[in-house]
Design a protein around this motif. Structure first.
Motif, PDB file in Angstrom:
ATOM      1  N   HIS A 113     -24.750   2.966 -27.806  1.00  0.00           N
ATOM      2  CA  HIS A 113     -25.193   2.582 -26.764  1.00  0.00           C
ATOM      3  C   HIS A 113     -26.816   2.809 -27.109  1.00  0.00           C
ATOM      4  O   HIS A 113     -27.251   4.108 -27.566  1.00  0.00           O
ATOM      5  CB  HIS A 113     -24.834   3.535 -25.523  1.00  0.00           C
ATOM      6  CG  HIS A 113     -25.995   3.334 -24.272  1.00  0.00           C
ATOM      7  ND1 HIS A 113     -26.848   4.057 -23.724  1.00  0.00           N
ATOM      8  CD2 HIS A 113     -25.893   2.159 -23.338  1.00  0.00           C
ATOM      9  CE1 HIS A 113     -27.432   3.905 -22.849  1.00  0.00           C
ATOM     10  NE2 HIS A 113     -26.734   2.714 -22.408  1.00  0.00           N
ATOM     11  N   LEU A 114     -27.776   2.096 -26.847  1.00  0.00           N
ATOM     12  CA  LEU A 114     -29.282   2.132 -27.131  1.00  0.00           C
ATOM     13  C   LEU A 114     -30.068   2.621 -26.193  1.00  0.00           C
ATOM     14  O   LEU A 114     -29.833   1.876 -24.778  1.00  0.00           O
ATOM     15  CB  LEU A 114     -29.764   0.845 -27.574  1.00  0.00           C
ATOM     16  CG  LEU A 114     -31.246   0.596 -27.741  1.00  0.00           C
ATOM     17  CD1 LEU A 114     -31.739   1.572 -29.000  1.00  0.00           C
ATOM     18  CD2 LEU A 114     -31.831  -0.963 -28.054  1.00  0.00           C
ATOM     19  N   ALA A 115     -30.633   3.760 -25.904  1.00  0.00           N
ATOM     20  CA  ALA A 115     -31.365   4.266 -24.657  1.00  0.00           C
ATOM     21  C   ALA A 115     -32.538   5.059 -25.402  1.00  0.00           C
ATOM     22  O   ALA A 115     -32.228   6.111 -26.101  1.00  0.00           O
ATOM     23  CB  ALA A 115     -30.720   4.959 -24.030  1.00  0.00           C
ATOM     24  N   TRP A 116     -33.790   4.955 -24.810  1.00  0.00           N
ATOM     25  CA  TRP A 116     -34.943   5.650 -25.345  1.00  0.00           C
ATOM     26  C   TRP A 116     -35.047   5.677 -26.738  1.00  0.00           C
ATOM     27  O   TRP A 116     -35.406   6.598 -27.195  1.00  0.00           O
ATOM     28  CB  TRP A 116     -34.838   7.171 -24.770  1.00  0.00           C
ATOM     29  CG  TRP A 116     -34.811   7.220 -23.115  1.00  0.00           C
ATOM     30  CD1 TRP A 116     -33.615   7.272 -22.222  1.00  0.00           C
ATOM     31  CD2 TRP A 116     -35.867   6.943 -22.314  1.00  0.00           C
ATOM     32  NE1 TRP A 116     -34.132   7.011 -21.198  1.00  0.00           N
ATOM     33  CE2 TRP A 116     -35.445   6.849 -21.150  1.00  0.00           C
ATOM     34  CE3 TRP A 116     -37.303   6.630 -22.561  1.00  0.00           C
ATOM     35  CZ2 TRP A 116     -36.152   6.849 -19.974  1.00  0.00           C
ATOM     36  CZ3 TRP A 116     -38.137   6.483 -21.444  1.00  0.00           C
ATOM     37  CH2 TRP A 116     -37.541   6.541 -20.063  1.00  0.00           C
ATOM     38  N   GLY A 117     -34.833   4.766 -27.345  1.00  0.00           N
ATOM     39  CA  GLY A 117     -35.081   4.634 -29.011  1.00  0.00           C
ATOM     40  C   GLY A 117     -34.243   5.041 -29.782  1.00  0.00           C
ATOM     41  O   GLY A 117     -34.354   5.281 -30.841  1.00  0.00           O
ATOM     42  N   VAL A 118     -33.009   5.126 -29.289  1.00  0.00           N
ATOM     43  CA  VAL A 118     -32.165   6.009 -30.100  1.00  0.00           C
ATOM     44  C   VAL A 118     -30.606   5.402 -29.827  1.00  0.00           C
ATOM     45  O   VAL A 118     -30.308   5.026 -28.700  1.00  0.00           O
ATOM     46  CB  VAL A 118     -31.659   7.544 -29.868  1.00  0.00           C
ATOM     47  CG1 VAL A 118     -30.698   8.157 -30.617  1.00  0.00           C
ATOM     48  CG2 VAL A 118     -33.387   8.155 -30.004  1.00  0.00           C
ATOM     49  N   LEU A 119     -29.948   4.887 -30.772  1.00  0.00           N
ATOM     50  CA  LEU A 119     -28.399   4.377 -30.844  1.00  0.00           C
ATOM     51  C   LEU A 119     -27.549   5.703 -30.782  1.00  0.00           C
ATOM     52  O   LEU A 119     -27.584   6.460 -31.752  1.00  0.00           O
ATOM     53  CB  LEU A 119     -28.205   3.723 -32.052  1.00  0.00           C
ATOM     54  CG  LEU A 119     -28.423   2.211 -31.965  1.00  0.00           C
ATOM     55  CD1 LEU A 119     -28.266   1.455 -33.213  1.00  0.00           C
ATOM     56  CD2 LEU A 119     -27.743   1.495 -30.827  1.00  0.00           C
ATOM     57  N   ASN A 120     -26.805   5.753 -29.499  1.00  0.00           N
ATOM     58  CA  ASN A 120     -25.913   6.939 -29.494  1.00  0.00           C
ATOM     59  C   ASN A 120     -24.707   6.576 -29.603  1.00  0.00           C
ATOM     60  O   ASN A 120     -24.330   5.331 -28.906  1.00  0.00           O
ATOM     61  CB  ASN A 120     -25.900   7.724 -28.232  1.00  0.00           C
ATOM     62  CG  ASN A 120     -27.454   8.394 -28.175  1.00  0.00           C
ATOM     63  OD1 ASN A 120     -27.746   9.372 -28.756  1.00  0.00           O
ATOM     64  ND2 ASN A 120     -27.913   8.019 -27.307  1.00  0.00           N
ATOM     65  N   GLU A 121     -23.741   6.988 -30.349  1.00  0.00           N
ATOM     66  CA  GLU A 121     -22.385   6.718 -30.774  1.00  0.00           C
ATOM     67  C   GLU A 121     -21.615   6.796 -29.401  1.00  0.00           C
ATOM     68  O   GLU A 121     -21.812   7.722 -28.654  1.00  0.00           O
ATOM     69  CB  GLU A 121     -21.558   7.242 -31.712  1.00  0.00           C
ATOM     70  CG  GLU A 121     -21.559   9.029 -31.876  1.00  0.00           C
ATOM     71  CD  GLU A 121     -22.653   9.724 -32.100  1.00  0.00           C
ATOM     72  OE1 GLU A 121     -22.531  10.977 -32.100  1.00  0.00           O
ATOM     73  OE2 GLU A 121     -23.858   9.239 -32.383  1.00  0.00           O
ATOM     74  N   CYS A 122     -20.615   5.922 -29.167  1.00  0.00           N
ATOM     75  CA  CYS A 122     -19.739   5.915 -28.095  1.00  0.00           C
ATOM     76  C   CYS A 122     -18.340   6.290 -28.305  1.00  0.00           C
ATOM     77  O   CYS A 122     -17.796   5.778 -29.459  1.00  0.00           O
ATOM     78  CB  CYS A 122     -19.617   4.539 -27.233  1.00  0.00           C
ATOM     79  SG  CYS A 122     -21.104   3.734 -26.799  1.00  0.00           S
ATOM     80  N   SER A 123     -17.722   7.064 -27.529  1.00  0.00           N
ATOM     81  CA  SER A 123     -16.386   7.339 -27.925  1.00  0.00           C
ATOM     82  C   SER A 123     -15.639   6.122 -27.480  1.00  0.00           C
ATOM     83  O   SER A 123     -16.078   5.148 -26.853  1.00  0.00           O
ATOM     84  CB  SER A 123     -15.820   8.373 -26.685  1.00  0.00           C
ATOM     85  OG  SER A 123     -15.798   7.917 -25.279  1.00  0.00           O
ATOM     86  N   ALA A 124     -14.210   6.277 -27.667  1.00  0.00           N
ATOM     87  CA  ALA A 124     -13.443   5.026 -27.549  1.00  0.00           C
ATOM     88  C   ALA A 124     -13.279   4.333 -25.948  1.00  0.00           C
ATOM     89  O   ALA A 124     -13.423   3.313 -25.625  1.00  0.00           O
ATOM     90  CB  ALA A 124     -11.982   5.299 -28.072  1.00  0.00           C
ATOM     91  N   ALA A 125     -13.493   5.465 -25.009  1.00  0.00           N
ATOM     92  CA  ALA A 125     -13.277   5.201 -23.792  1.00  0.00           C
ATOM     93  C   ALA A 125     -14.724   4.617 -23.192  1.00  0.00           C
ATOM     94  O   ALA A 125     -14.668   3.572 -22.493  1.00  0.00           O
ATOM     95  CB  ALA A 125     -13.100   6.464 -23.042  1.00  0.00           C
ATOM     96  N   GLU A 126     -15.934   5.109 -23.806  1.00  0.00           N
ATOM     97  CA  GLU A 126     -17.172   4.359 -23.169  1.00  0.00           C
ATOM     98  C   GLU A 126     -17.101   3.035 -24.109  1.00  0.00           C
ATOM     99  O   GLU A 126     -17.807   2.388 -23.316  1.00  0.00           O
ATOM    100  CB  GLU A 126     -18.206   5.469 -24.109  1.00  0.00           C
ATOM    101  CG  GLU A 126     -18.396   6.549 -23.356  1.00  0.00           C
ATOM    102  CD  GLU A 126     -19.136   7.755 -24.060  1.00  0.00           C
ATOM    103  OE1 GLU A 126     -19.829   8.438 -23.402  1.00  0.00           O
ATOM    104  OE2 GLU A 126     -19.108   7.558 -25.391  1.00  0.00           O
TER     105      GLU A 126
END
Length: 165
Positions: A113-126
């Motif tokens: 998920h891209l937000a505020w200039g950072v890609l954050n990894e998602c869990s399988a559920a997300e």
């Protein structure tokens, strides 16, 4: 579309980070046909901007595997990712669809998920919630992809990182 002005130094850093992200993802791919997709919404635009990056990995699952990406798709994807990382008022989703790990099994999907200039990894559920399109897929937890996510400040490219398909 009109984007908020940013300095060339900020964009250069975002471009370098985009290439690091792509190198980390590409370096962890198993042999087969993969597809990365990216959708980015930026302040003031009516529809998200999208990019697709088909990737082919040939080999036996070792560091000597050959990762192929057609340059026009790679450049477009890297540019859009850099724009998303540079514009803090942007958001979006990057996901990777990979071939089944077992014959006849479902494809696997990882998402960030891209937000505020950072890609954050998602869990399988997300990932299932963000990307789930009714298709048969096995959603899996995504790894961190930014510099320093694994305590190592440098991306490691496969010995042969790119070829033209």
């Amino acid at each position: 579309m009109k984007l908020k002005p940013i300095s060339m130094d900020v964009f250069a850093d975002a471009r370098e980070e985009a290439h690091t992200v792509l190198a980390r993802v590409m370096g962890g791919l198993a042999p087969g046909e993969h597809v990365m997709r990216l959708g980015v919404d930026m302040e003031g635009q009516k529809r998200p901007l999208c990019a697709t990056l088909p990737l082919t990995v040939e080999g036996t699952g070792t560091l000597d595997d050959l990762v192929g990406a057609e340059s026009k798709y790679f450049d477009n994807f890297a540019f859009l990712l850099a724009c998303g990382l540079a514009q803090t008022l942007s958001y979006g989703v990057m996901y990777l669809r990979s071939p089944a790990t077992e014959p006849g099994g479902p494809v696997t999907v990882q998402a960030w998920h891209l937000a505020w200039g950072v890609l954050n990894e998602c869990s399988a559920a997300e990932a299932a919630e963000l990307v789930g399109d009714g298709a048969q897929a096995a959603f899996v937890d995504a790894p961190g992809v930014h510099c320093g996510d694994d305590g190592d400040g440098e991306a490691v490219y496969p010995p042969v990182a790119y070829t033209v398909l």
